[in-house]
Design a protein around this motif. Structure first.
Motif, PDB file in Angstrom:
ATOM      1  N   ILE A   1       0.844  -1.206   0.000  1.00 34.91           N
ATOM      2  CA  ILE A   1       0.000   0.000   0.000  1.00 34.91           C
ATOM      3  C   ILE A   1       0.874   1.248   0.000  1.00 34.91           C
ATOM      4  N   TYR A   2       1.893   1.281   0.865  1.00 36.60           N
ATOM      5  CA  TYR A   2       2.769   2.443   0.985  1.00 36.60           C
ATOM      6  C   TYR A   2       3.445   2.775  -0.346  1.00 36.60           C
ATOM      7  N   THR A   3       3.783   1.748  -1.103  1.00 39.52           N
ATOM      8  CA  THR A   3       4.507   1.950  -2.355  1.00 39.52           C
ATOM      9  C   THR A   3       3.575   2.216  -3.530  1.00 39.52           C
ATOM     10  N   ALA A   4       2.504   1.414  -3.633  1.00 35.76           N
ATOM     11  CA  ALA A   4       1.666   1.449  -4.835  1.00 35.76           C
ATOM     12  C   ALA A   4       0.617   2.547  -4.806  1.00 35.76           C
ATOM     13  N   LEU A   5      -0.022   2.770  -3.653  1.00 34.91           N
ATOM     14  CA  LEU A   5      -1.124   3.723  -3.619  1.00 34.91           C
ATOM     15  C   LEU A   5      -0.712   5.136  -4.039  1.00 34.91           C
ATOM     16  N   PRO A   6       0.364   5.716  -3.478  1.00 31.54           N
ATOM     17  CA  PRO A   6       0.745   7.066  -3.922  1.00 31.54           C
ATOM     18  C   PRO A   6       1.070   7.122  -5.409  1.00 31.54           C
ATOM     19  N   LEU A   7       1.774   6.091  -5.890  1.00 29.74           N
ATOM     20  CA  LEU A   7       2.160   6.064  -7.297  1.00 29.74           C
ATOM     21  C   LEU A   7       0.929   6.046  -8.198  1.00 29.74           C
ATOM     22  N   LEU A   8      -0.019   5.160  -7.901  1.00 25.35           N
ATOM     23  CA  LEU A   8      -1.212   5.036  -8.733  1.00 25.35           C
ATOM     24  C   LEU A   8      -2.133   6.244  -8.591  1.00 25.35           C
ATOM     25  N   LEU A   9      -2.239   6.760  -7.381  1.00 22.56           N
ATOM     26  CA  LEU A   9      -3.120   7.904  -7.160  1.00 22.56           C
ATOM     27  C   LEU A   9      -2.620   9.150  -7.883  1.00 22.56           C
ATOM     28  N   VAL A  10      -1.323   9.436  -7.751  1.00 19.57           N
ATOM     29  CA  VAL A  10      -0.762  10.614  -8.415  1.00 19.57           C
ATOM     30  C   VAL A  10      -0.782  10.427  -9.935  1.00 19.57           C
ATOM     31  N   PHE A  11      -0.557   9.196 -10.376  1.00 21.86           N
ATOM     32  CA  PHE A  11      -0.646   8.903 -11.809  1.00 21.86           C
ATOM     33  C   PHE A  11      -2.046   9.212 -12.325  1.00 21.86           C
ATOM     34  N   GLY A  12      -3.079   8.781 -11.586  1.00 23.70           N
ATOM     35  CA  GLY A  12      -4.447   9.040 -12.006  1.00 23.70           C
ATOM     36  C   GLY A  12      -4.787  10.518 -11.992  1.00 23.70           C
ATOM     37  N   VAL A  13      -4.400  11.218 -10.932  1.00 24.28           N
ATOM     38  CA  VAL A  13      -4.675  12.643 -10.817  1.00 24.28           C
ATOM     39  C   VAL A  13      -3.993  13.424 -11.940  1.00 24.28           C
ATOM     40  N   SER A  14      -2.842  12.920 -12.389  1.00 26.55           N
ATOM     41  CA  SER A  14      -2.059  13.641 -13.393  1.00 26.55           C
ATOM     42  C   SER A  14      -2.727  13.671 -14.762  1.00 26.55           C
ATOM     43  N   PHE A  15      -3.737  12.848 -14.980  1.00 23.97           N
ATOM     44  CA  PHE A  15      -4.506  12.969 -16.216  1.00 23.97           C
ATOM     45  C   PHE A  15      -5.334  14.244 -16.206  1.00 23.97           C
ATOM     46  N   ILE A  16      -5.566  14.794 -15.001  1.00 23.21           N
ATOM     47  CA  ILE A  16      -6.305  16.048 -14.863  1.00 23.21           C
ATOM     48  C   ILE A  16      -5.341  17.228 -14.742  1.00 23.21           C
ATOM     49  N   SER A  17      -4.367  17.079 -13.810  1.00 24.44           N
ATOM     50  CA  SER A  17      -3.361  18.123 -13.601  1.00 24.44           C
ATOM     51  C   SER A  17      -2.014  17.439 -13.380  1.00 24.44           C
ATOM     52  N   PRO A  18      -1.074  17.522 -14.315  1.00 25.98           N
ATOM     53  CA  PRO A  18       0.165  16.752 -14.241  1.00 25.98           C
ATOM     54  C   PRO A  18       1.007  17.083 -13.007  1.00 25.98           C
ATOM     55  N   VAL A  19       1.169  16.093 -12.125  1.00 23.04           N
ATOM     56  CA  VAL A  19       2.064  16.214 -10.968  1.00 23.04           C
ATOM     57  C   VAL A  19       2.855  14.921 -10.786  1.00 23.04           C
ATOM     58  N   PHE A  20       2.966  14.147 -11.848  1.00 26.63           N
ATOM     59  CA  PHE A  20       3.634  12.842 -11.795  1.00 26.63           C
ATOM     60  C   PHE A  20       5.134  13.068 -11.946  1.00 26.63           C
ATOM     61  N   ILE A  21       5.766  13.450 -10.837  1.00 27.37           N
ATOM     62  CA  ILE A  21       7.158  13.893 -10.841  1.00 27.37           C
ATOM     63  C   ILE A  21       7.975  12.957  -9.954  1.00 27.37           C
ATOM     64  N   GLU A  22       9.054  12.436 -10.502  1.00 24.94           N
ATOM     65  CA  GLU A  22       9.833  11.405  -9.801  1.00 24.94           C
ATOM     66  C   GLU A  22      10.232  11.823  -8.396  1.00 24.94           C
ATOM     67  N   ARG A  23      10.787  13.018  -8.261  1.00 22.70           N
ATOM     68  CA  ARG A  23      11.328  13.401  -6.955  1.00 22.70           C
ATOM     69  C   ARG A  23      10.237  13.556  -5.899  1.00 22.70           C
ATOM     70  N   TYR A  24       9.015  13.910  -6.315  1.00 22.81           N
ATOM     71  CA  TYR A  24       7.921  14.031  -5.353  1.00 22.81           C
ATOM     72  C   TYR A  24       7.526  12.675  -4.772  1.00 22.81           C
ATOM     73  N   LEU A  25       7.814  11.598  -5.501  1.00 25.29           N
ATOM     74  CA  LEU A  25       7.391  10.259  -5.094  1.00 25.29           C
ATOM     75  C   LEU A  25       8.538   9.379  -4.628  1.00 25.29           C
ATOM     76  N   THR A  26       9.738   9.936  -4.560  1.00 29.08           N
ATOM     77  CA  THR A  26      10.903   9.136  -4.173  1.00 29.08           C
ATOM     78  C   THR A  26      10.747   8.523  -2.784  1.00 29.08           C
ATOM     79  N   ALA A  27      10.136   9.247  -1.852  1.00 33.80           N
ATOM     80  CA  ALA A  27       9.960   8.716  -0.498  1.00 33.80           C
ATOM     81  C   ALA A  27       9.118   7.443  -0.511  1.00 33.80           C
ATOM     82  N   PHE A  28       8.197   7.325  -1.454  1.00 35.37           N
ATOM     83  CA  PHE A  28       7.351   6.134  -1.540  1.00 35.37           C
ATOM     84  C   PHE A  28       8.031   5.038  -2.359  1.00 35.37           C
ATOM     85  N   ALA A  29       8.928   5.423  -3.268  1.00 37.90           N
ATOM     86  CA  ALA A  29       9.697   4.430  -4.022  1.00 37.90           C
ATOM     87  C   ALA A  29      10.623   3.634  -3.114  1.00 37.90           C
ATOM     88  N   LEU A  30      10.879   4.127  -1.911  1.00 37.80           N
ATOM     89  CA  LEU A  30      11.695   3.375  -0.955  1.00 37.80           C
ATOM     90  C   LEU A  30      11.078   2.019  -0.641  1.00 37.80           C
TER      91      LEU A  30
END
Length: 523
Positions: free
Chosen positions: A327-356
């Protein structure tokens, strides 16, 4: 015949063995068993300190440094107009006061949390699984390319990972010992500092609530932590401690159009279906993978999906730690990916903490595969480490002779008192001011737009970091001074300053790091 006895290492000691040598080996073996974490942390430190100062300060790092120069009350004010909360900049302010603003010093503030986060990742896995899984986690986390990269930048992303993994550890302790309120106190404090570090902390909150919801409804033994008053009180405390910043956040949202006008947000390209596998490749290889063959390109998300499935399928524990990690890894990635179809915020550095969480899930799957499928487990380990090593190599491919710092140093050495320095772009300006040693304040060229409106940044985003006296609307309005002007722009983009005033003659030029400096004499 004299008997041979077995040693603690599994060998035998005969009459001619050297007791002194065996004693030394046994002492080292016991030491390694007791201090196995030290080599892992040494590896984490090695890859983070390697080339720590090689890359020049770039625009975002320059903005961190400019903001940190203000007093603490003014950092609060200006961060309110920036796209990030104030805590990191306040810490950087104090750090520079103590240790100076040398490039090693300022990047050390990111490297140290990066190393500490590896230790916390090991700690977390030691709570959730076996010691072998914890050791694997430390090894894979130490090499994770995206974590290494942002442990080498003067930004808040490494620190955010430290807070979020620490908060997750506190959560697990509380789930196991719900009557010990000290764990909830630690959780509350860590989440508060995380919120004051980056807005994406909200994604971690969602992950923790979803995890507690899952263990409440799981088949079999159900854990009712989500219903406990202590959990609700902890979250109320987080909100209350964050309230002083909430008006600033609301004001920022209300002025989003001004941030977009400055280019501080909204610059990210729209996402496509391929953006998700590209992000995974970026985390692990520091390359978007789009030049790879199609089958290989989509293999990464499919492989990670299978690995997560193995981790989940073999989890028979009451606390379902594998569910928390996924959940910690996948949910932020998928949620931000989905939101980015509306307003692009799918940025690697913003999600690095969850990529851990990626290397943790892989370590968990390898550990569980190893009991019955050793060859498969070792194959997964070798392939994952191989991809990480490619990413580390990509991180380290820095040409120290082709950096903006080289270009600025050239200007510093050839500067004559009275010279003027004009930059064409805010990002060049933010980098330039860190390296500037000349006796002149660099200016930012802001000519009127075709509509006649001003192109000066407004008071939000990067515009909040600088004073109005750095803006230059008209090259012809420069005081003559020495009669020389340095124009700092982008290589192969000669029209950034066009048209030049009549009588300007170029007498020198140099370039490095994508930027060039042209020296003109005014006639």
């Amino acid at each position: 015949m004299e008997a041979r006895r077995e040693t603690p290492l599994g060998g035998t000691e005969g009459p001619h063995a050297a007791p002194g040598v065996w004693a030394i080996v046994q002492r080292w073996w016991r030491w390694a068993q007791e201090h196995w974490l030290l080599p892992v942390l040494a590896l984490a430190a090695l890859v983070r300190f390697y080339d720590l100062t090689a890359a020049a300060i770039w625009g975002d790092e320059g903005s961190s440094l400019l903001l940190s120069q203000y007093s603490l009350p003014n950092i609060w004010v200006h961060a309110a107009h920036d796209v990030h909360p104030p805590l990191y900049f306040m810490l950087l302010h104090g750090w520079i006061e103590l240790f100076g603003d040398g490039i090693f010093s300022i990047r050390l503030l990111s490297a140290l949390p990066g190393i500490a986060t590896v230790w916390l990742g090991v700690w977390l896995m030691d709570l959730l699984a076996t010691r072998r899984a914890a050791l694997l986690t430390g090894f894979l986390l130490a090499l994770l390319p995206t974590a290494v990269r942002y442990s080498q930048e003067v930004r808040m992303y490494s620190l955010l990972g430290l807070w979020l993994i620490g908060a997750t550890i506190a959560l697990i302790y509380w789930v196991r010992h719900p009557r010990h309120t000290r764990y909830l106190v630690a959780y509350t404090l860590l989440m508060v500092v995380a919120f004051y570090t980056h807005y994406f902390t909200a994604l971690c909150v969602l992950c923790h609530w979803l995890y507690l919801g899952f263990i409440r409804v799981q088949p079999g033994y159900r854990l009712r932590h989500i219903q406990r008053p202590g959990w609700w009180l902890a979250n109320v405390a987080i909100v209350l401690l964050y309230l002083p910043w909430v008006p600033n956040f609301i004001d920022l949202i209300q002025h989003m159009d001004q941030l977009k006008a400055n280019g501080d947000v909204g610059w990210e390209t729209p996402v496509t279906l391929g953006s998700l596998p590209s992000m995974l490749w970026s985390f692990l290889m520091q390359d978007d993978g789009e030049t790879l063959p199609s089958l290989m390109f989509i293999a990464m998300p499919l492989a990670m999906l299978a690995i997560a499935g193995v981790a989940l399928a073999h989890d028979r524990s009451v606390f379902r730690g594998s569910v928390l990690l996924v959940i910690y890894t996948a949910l932020p990635l998928l949620l931000v990916f989905g939101v980015s179809f509306i307003s692009p915020v799918f940025i690697e550095r913003y999600l690095t903490a969850f990529a851990l969480g990626l290397p943790m899930i892989v370590a968990l799957a390898i550990d569980r595969l190893y009991s019955g499928f050793k060859v498969l487990a070792l194959t997964v380990l070798v392939l994952f480490v191989g991809v990480e090593l490619v990413g580390l190599k990509n991180n380290a491919t820095v040409d120290t002779k082709d950096q903006i710092s080289v270009m600025v140093d050239y200007v510093n050495r050839h500067f004559v008192t009275g010279d003027r320095i004009v930059t064409s772009d805010m990002l060049w300006y933010l980098s330039y001011v860190y390296y500037n040693r000349a006796d002149a304040k660099p200016l930012l060229y802001t000519p009127p737009l075709a509509t006649g409106a001003s192109s000066r940044p407004n008071a939000y985003g990067f515009g909040t970091l600088v004073t109005q006296d750095i803006y230059l609307d008209n090259l012809g309005g420069l005081p003559k001074g020495s009669g020389r002007v340095w124009l700092i722009g982008t290589v192969d983009v000669p029209d950034e300053f066009a048209p030049l005033p009549a009588g300007w003659q170029r007498i020198d030029e140099t370039h490095a790091g994508g930027a060039n400096a042209r020296l003109f004499v005014l006639h």
